[in-house]
Design a protein around this motif. Structure first.
Motif, mmCIF file in Angstrom:
data_model
loop_
_atom_site.group_PDB
_atom_site.id
_atom_site.type_symbol
_atom_site.label_atom_id
_atom_site.label_comp_id
_atom_site.label_asym_id
_atom_site.label_seq_id
_atom_site.Cartn_x
_atom_site.Cartn_y
_atom_site.Cartn_z
ATOM 1 N N ILE A 228 0.851 -1.189 0.000
ATOM 2 C CA ILE A 228 0.000 0.000 0.000
ATOM 3 C C ILE A 228 0.884 1.235 0.000
ATOM 4 C CG2 ILE A 228 -0.212 0.171 2.526
ATOM 5 C CD1 ILE A 228 -3.231 0.943 1.914
ATOM 6 N N HIS A 229 0.510 2.206 -0.795
ATOM 7 C CA HIS A 229 1.260 3.463 -0.836
ATOM 8 C C HIS A 229 0.567 4.478 0.065
ATOM 9 C CE1 HIS A 229 2.528 7.297 -3.150
ATOM 10 N NE2 HIS A 229 3.398 7.009 -2.195
ATOM 11 N N ILE A 230 1.302 4.985 1.058
ATOM 12 C CA ILE A 230 0.746 5.921 2.030
ATOM 13 C C ILE A 230 1.338 7.308 1.780
ATOM 14 C CG2 ILE A 230 0.511 6.459 4.471
ATOM 15 C CD1 ILE A 230 0.835 3.415 4.998
ATOM 16 N N ASN A 231 0.471 8.250 1.456
ATOM 17 C CA ASN A 231 0.902 9.615 1.175
ATOM 18 C C ASN A 231 0.819 10.457 2.453
ATOM 19 O OD1 ASN A 231 0.770 9.887 -2.122
ATOM 20 N ND2 ASN A 231 -0.709 8.423 -1.331
ATOM 21 N N VAL A 232 1.908 11.104 2.819
ATOM 22 C CA VAL A 232 1.914 12.033 3.949
ATOM 23 C C VAL A 232 1.609 13.421 3.395
ATOM 24 C CG1 VAL A 232 3.255 13.036 5.823
ATOM 25 C CG2 VAL A 232 3.571 10.630 5.207
ATOM 26 N N GLY A 233 0.443 13.967 3.746
ATOM 27 C CA GLY A 233 -0.010 15.231 3.179
ATOM 28 C C GLY A 233 0.456 16.453 3.942
ATOM 29 N N GLU A 234 -0.022 17.608 3.499
ATOM 30 C CA GLU A 234 0.443 18.885 4.030
ATOM 31 C C GLU A 234 0.072 19.086 5.494
ATOM 32 O OE1 GLU A 234 -1.202 21.732 1.389
ATOM 33 O OE2 GLU A 234 0.251 21.351 -0.204
ATOM 34 N N LYS A 235 -1.137 18.683 5.882
ATOM 35 C CA LYS A 235 -1.574 18.932 7.257
ATOM 36 C C LYS A 235 -0.729 18.151 8.252
ATOM 37 C CE LYS A 235 -5.633 19.031 10.265
ATOM 38 N NZ LYS A 235 -7.087 18.733 10.383
ATOM 39 N N THR A 236 -0.490 16.873 7.952
ATOM 40 C CA THR A 236 0.348 16.053 8.829
ATOM 41 C C THR A 236 1.763 16.603 8.888
ATOM 42 O OG1 THR A 236 -0.941 14.062 8.400
ATOM 43 C CG2 THR A 236 1.311 13.741 9.166
ATOM 44 N N HIS A 237 2.274 16.955 7.726
ATOM 45 C CA HIS A 237 3.635 17.489 7.678
ATOM 46 C C HIS A 237 3.752 18.790 8.459
ATOM 47 C CE1 HIS A 237 7.003 19.758 5.874
ATOM 48 N NE2 HIS A 237 7.571 18.583 5.925
ATOM 49 N N GLU A 238 2.759 19.645 8.308
ATOM 50 C CA GLU A 238 2.799 20.923 9.020
ATOM 51 C C GLU A 238 2.745 20.703 10.529
ATOM 52 O OE1 GLU A 238 0.276 25.129 9.325
ATOM 53 O OE2 GLU A 238 -0.390 23.509 8.000
ATOM 54 N N TYR A 239 1.889 19.789 10.967
ATOM 55 C CA TYR A 239 1.730 19.550 12.408
ATOM 56 C C TYR A 239 3.029 19.024 13.024
ATOM 57 C CZ TYR A 239 -0.097 17.700 16.801
ATOM 58 O OH TYR A 239 -0.317 17.446 18.135
ATOM 59 N N PHE A 240 3.675 18.074 12.364
ATOM 60 C CA PHE A 240 4.814 17.406 12.975
ATOM 61 C C PHE A 240 6.161 18.049 12.648
ATOM 62 C CE2 PHE A 240 1.969 13.639 13.298
ATOM 63 C CZ PHE A 240 2.147 13.405 14.654
ATOM 64 N N VAL A 241 6.296 18.632 11.461
ATOM 65 C CA VAL A 241 7.621 19.038 11.002
ATOM 66 C C VAL A 241 7.800 20.549 10.915
ATOM 67 C CG1 VAL A 241 9.322 18.814 9.158
ATOM 68 C CG2 VAL A 241 7.866 16.875 9.745
#
Length: 696
Positions: A228-241
Motif C-alpha cells: 500500500i502506498h501511504i501519502n503524507v499530506g500537508e496537514k500532517t507534515h505541518e503539524y509534525f515538522v
C-alpha cells in the motif's frame, strides 16, 4: 488470456475450424526466474504457423503478446504465410528486461472516478505494454464500512468493484496497489460534522489510528493487496515538522537549527510514522512512502510538495533522514523517489545521497526497497504536456539505470474536475513503456517514437498515432516558443477566463494566437478527415467520431480561435468607440435592428455549446457521472457571462449610463501580469499570475 481475447477479439480465432488451422499458433514457455541472470524475453518463429514465447514472469508473456499483436496489425504477409514472412513482420524478437517493475499511478480523487469497466480495459492495455503495477490514488473515493459520510455525494468504489477489478488485473499479471492519504490529510472530511472531533484531535489520536486501520482494510482486502502506498499530506507534515522546524530555528541565523531541540521534537513524528507502519504490517501489507515524507529541508515551506528543483533538491538534513529511517524499525518498507521537474544531474545526486545514508546499516538496507516515480504532467490541464513529459521520462529513467533502481513508476495527477484527456494520458503511457523496453546504448528517441507510433493505435485502441497526439500539444503552445519546449497549461486559462475581466488574454493580444488556433483547428480536422477517408476506402465506417482522440482538442482549438477573435475585435472597437463594429459583434446595426448573418458572438456561443456537448459525451465514456457537475458549472458560468456581454453591448449602444459605466470599469486599467519567461514552465499557477503593476 481470456480478458485480452475479449477486448481484442479481432486478433484471435476460436479453437476449431478452418480459421484455427490457418491462424498463427502461440506457444508460451515459462522458464525459472534466476535473479543472477539478466532477464530476457525471447520470441522465436518456429515455423509458418507457430511462434514460441520464452518468458520468466507472467507480465513478460503479456508484453510479448502485445508486441506480436502490433506486428500482426502491420504484417506484410497475406493469406499465404511463411516463416520468413512472419520474421519480416517483426514476430521474432528479444526484449531485455531492464526493470523488475513498471508501474502507473492514476489519480481518482479529483472528481474524475473512472468507471470500473474502463479501469478493467486500462489494466489489459497496460499489461500488453508490460506494466506490472497499477496504483490507484484514492482520498475518499471508496466505501469504508460503517462510515456513510466517507466520500459522501461522490462516486465511491465498492467492495464488489474492487473484487471485479482485482480479478481482471490478476488475470493479466497486474497488481493493484491502493494509494491513500493519512486521515488528517483527507480534506473532504472536514465538510461533515461527524468528523469534526476526530479531525480536531492530534494526528496520533487512537480513534484516528482505528479509522486508518479500517481504511486500509477497506481497500486492501477486496484487492488482495500485499502493498500500500501511504501519502503524507500537508496537514500532517505541518503539524509534525514545519512547526518543530520553526521552533528550533527561529533564534538562529543562516537557516541553522538547534540540533538538540530538533532531535527531541521530531521524535513525535517518528513515533507517528512507526505507528502507521505497524498498522500496515499487522495486516501483512508492505507500506510505501515518498522519500520526501522523511526528508527535512532547511526551508520553512512544505517539503512534501517537491515539484520544482528549488523546493527540496539535494539540500537534505541527512541526520534527520537517518533518524527517521531508523525509527521506522526493521519492517520492510519501500521508499519512492519522485521527480516531476528536476534536472537529471540534480535528481541523480539526490538519489545517491539518500541511498548512501542507509548503506552503513546492512540490516536496514536489506529491508528498504528503492523506486522512482515520475510525472506525466497532466495536472491542471486539458492535454498532457507530452513534449515536456518525454524529456522528464528520459532523464528520470536514465537516473534509474545509473543508480540500479529496478522499480520505475509514472503518475498522472488530476486536478479539480479531472479535465485531462485520458487519451493523452494513454499516449504518454505508451511512450514510457516503449522507452523502458527499447532503451539501450544504440537506441534513440526516434527509435522509441517509431515503436510508439506502431503500438499506440493497437494496444490502446485509439484511431490516432502518437505523432498525431503530439500535434494536439499545440493547444498549450505560446507562439513565442518553439514547439516542444516549456508547454504551459495555456488552453485551460484561456478557456475559462472571463470574457470581460480577462487578465491573460490581454497579455497575449499582440501575439499570433488567433492564427495559431485557427491553423491548429484545421490541422486536427484534417487528420480526423484523413482517418475517415481511409476507413471509407476500406469499406468501413466509424461510429461516434466524437470519440476520436483528436475531436476534443480540435473543438477546443476552434472555440479558442473564436473567443480570442471576439476579444480582439471587441477591445479594439471599444477603444476606438467604433459602435458600428460593436453592433456587428452581436448581430445588430447601430440602431438596434438585426443583421441577417450569424454574429461573431453567436458563433462563439455555438462553439461553446458544441464543446460542452462533446466534453460531456467523452466524460460519460471515461468517468462516473457524479463528477461531471464540477466541470459543467464552468461551462454554465462562461455561457452566462457571454450572454450578459451581449446584453451589455446592446445596452451600451443605446447609451444607457449603467452600461457605459460598466464597460468603462472593465477597460479602465490594464496590468502586466507576468513576464513571458513564465511560459518556460510546464504550467503556471495563480501565485505566479501576480500583478506587477499597470503598464503605460
Amino acid at each position: 488470456m481470456l480478458s485480452v481475447k475479449q477486448r481484442f477479439h479481432e486478433y484471435f480465432v476460436s479453437d476449431s475450424g478452418k480459421d484455427f488451422q490457418d491462424a498463427i499458433k502461440l506457444l508460451f514457455v515459462q522458464s525459472p526466474l534466476d535473479k543472477k541472470v539478466r532477464r530476457r524475453i525471447k520470441v522465436i518463429v518456429s515455423d509458418a504457423n507457430l511462434v514460441t514465447i520464452y518468458f520468466s514472469e507472467r507480465i513478460e508473456a503479456f508484453l510479448a503478446l502485445g508486441r506480436l499483436m502490433v506486428a500482426a496489425k502491420n504484417a506484410p504477409f497475406g493469406l499465404v504465410k511463411s516463416k520468413q514472412a512472419l520474421i519480416a513482420a517483426g514476430m521474432e524478437f528479444d526484449i531485455n528486461v531492464t526493470v523488475e517493475e513498471l508501474g502507473f499511478k492514476l489519480d481518482t480523487s479529483s472528481r474524475g472516478v473512472p468507471a470500473v469497466e474502463r479501469l478493467q480495459d486500462l489494466t489489459i492495455s497496460l499489461s500488453l505494454y508490460g506494466y506490472r503495477t497499477l496504483f490507484i490514488y484514492m482520498e475518499d473515493t471508496f466505501v469504508v464500512e460503517n462510515e456513510p459520510f466517507f466520500g459522501y455525494m461522490q462516486k465511491r468504489f465498492t467492495y464488489e468493484d474492487f473484487v471485479a477489478l482485482g480479478k481482471t488485473a490478476k488475470s493479466v499479471g497486474i497488481e493493484i496497489i491502493p494509494s491513500i492519504l493519512l486521515i488528517d490529510d483527507i480534506k473532504s472530511l472536514i465538510k461533515w460534522p461527524i468528523y469534526s472531533s476526530i479531525l480536531q484531535a492530534p494526528p496520533n489520536n487512537e480513534e484516528k489510528y482505528d479509522l486508518f486501520h479500517r481504511v486500509i482494510l477497506a481497500v486492501s482486502e477486496p484487492l488482495e493487496s500485499k502493498r500500500i502506498h501511504i501519502n503524507v499530506g500537508e496537514k500532517t507534515h505541518e503539524y509534525f515538522v514545519q512547526k518543530v522546524y520553526a521552533k528550533c530555528s527561529k533564534y538562529l541565523g543562516n537557516m541553522q537549527i538547534d540540533r538538540e531541540c530538533f532531535n527531541s521534537e521530531i521524535q513525535s513524528y517518528s513515533a507517528h510514522l512507526k505507528r502507521v507502519v505497524d498498522i500496515s504490517r499487522s495486516l501483512n501489507i508492505v507500506p510505501a512512502f515518498y522519500t520526501d515524507s522523511i526528508e527535512i529541508c532547511p526551508k520553512e515551506q512544505s517539503i512534501n510538495r517537491v515539484k520544482f528543483p528549488e523546493d527540496c533538491n539535494v539540500d537534505v538534513d541527512t541526520e534527520t533522514f537517518i533518524q527517521l529511517n531508523e525509527a521506522l524499525g526493521d519492517s520492510e518498507i519501500e521508499f519512492i523517489h519522485r521527480n516531476y521537474a528536476s534536472e537529471e544531474s540534480a535528481f541523480d545526486k539526490k538519489i545517491k545521497l539518500l541511498g548512501s545514508l542507509v548503506d552503513d546499516d546492512t540490516f536496514l538496507k536489506q529491508k528498504r526497497k528503492w523506486s522512482i516515480c515520475l510525472s506525466l504532467w497532466s495536472w491542471n490541464r486539458f492535454w498532457v504536456a507530452l513534449y515536456w513529459s518525454v524529456n522528464m521520462m528520459e532523464s528520470g529513467f536514465t537516473a534509474a539505470l545509473k543508480n540500479n533502481i529496478k522499480h520505475v513508476y509514472i503518475t498522472a495527477w488530476s486536478h479539480d474536475g479531472s479535465e485531462i484527456s485520458m487519451a493523452s494520458v494513454e499516449a504518454a503511457l505508451a511512450f514510457f513503456s516503449e522507452l523502458v523496453h527499447t532503451k539501450n546504448e544504440q537506441s534513440s528517441r526516434s527509435d522509441v517514437m517509431q515503436r510508439v507510433d506502431e503500438s499506440f493505435k493497437v494496444l490502446f485502441r485509439r484511431p490516432a498515432s502518437f505523432s498525431d497526439m503530439l500535434v494536439a500539444c499545440a493547444l498549450d503552445q505560446p507562439s513565442e516558443f518553439p514547439v516542444g519546449w516549456g508547454i504551459t497549461n495555456l488552453a485551460k486559462w484561456l478557456t475559462w477566463e472571463d470574457p470581460l475581466t480577462a487578465h491573460l488574454n490581454p497579455q497575449l493580444a499582440e501575439t499570433n494566437l488567433i492564427t495559431h488556433y485557427r491553423i491548429l483547428t484545421d490541422n486536427l480536422d484534417t487528420k480526423i478527415s484523413q482517418f475517415l477517408r481511409q476507413l471509407r476506402m476500406q469499406g468501413s465506417e466509424f461510429d461516434g467520431i466524437e470519440y476520436h482522440p483528436l475531436s476534443f482538442p480540435a473543438a477546443l482549438a476552434r472555440f479558442l480561435h473564436r473567443k480570442l477573435t471576439f476579444y480582439r475585435i471587441f477591445s479594439i472597437a471599444y477603444s476606438n468607440n467604433d459602435k458600428k463594429q460593436m453592433a456587428k459583434l452581436i448581430g445588430r446595426r447601430v440602431d438596434g435592428t438585426k443583421l441577417s448573418e450569424v454574429s461573431v458572438l453567436e458563433d462563439l456561443l455555438l462553439c461553446l455549446s458544441s464543446l460542452h456537448s462533446l466534453h460531456h459525451k467523452i466524460w460519460m465514456l471515461e468517468f462516473d457521472p457524479l463528477g461531471w457537475a464540477q466541470i459543467e458549472s464552468r461551462y454554465g458560468v462562461l455561457k452566462i457571462r457571454l450572454e450578459s456581454t451581449r446584453k451589455l453591448i446592446f445596452s451600451y449602444l443605446q447609451d444607457e449610463s449603467a452600461a457605459v459605466r460598466e464597460l468603462k470599469s472593465y477597460f479602465f486599467q490594464k496590468a502586466k501580469i507576468h513576464t513571458v519567461e513564465v511560459f518556460a514552465l510546464p504550467l503556471f499557477t495563480w501565485s505566479q499570475a501576480a500583478f506587477l503593476g499597470p503598464t503605460e
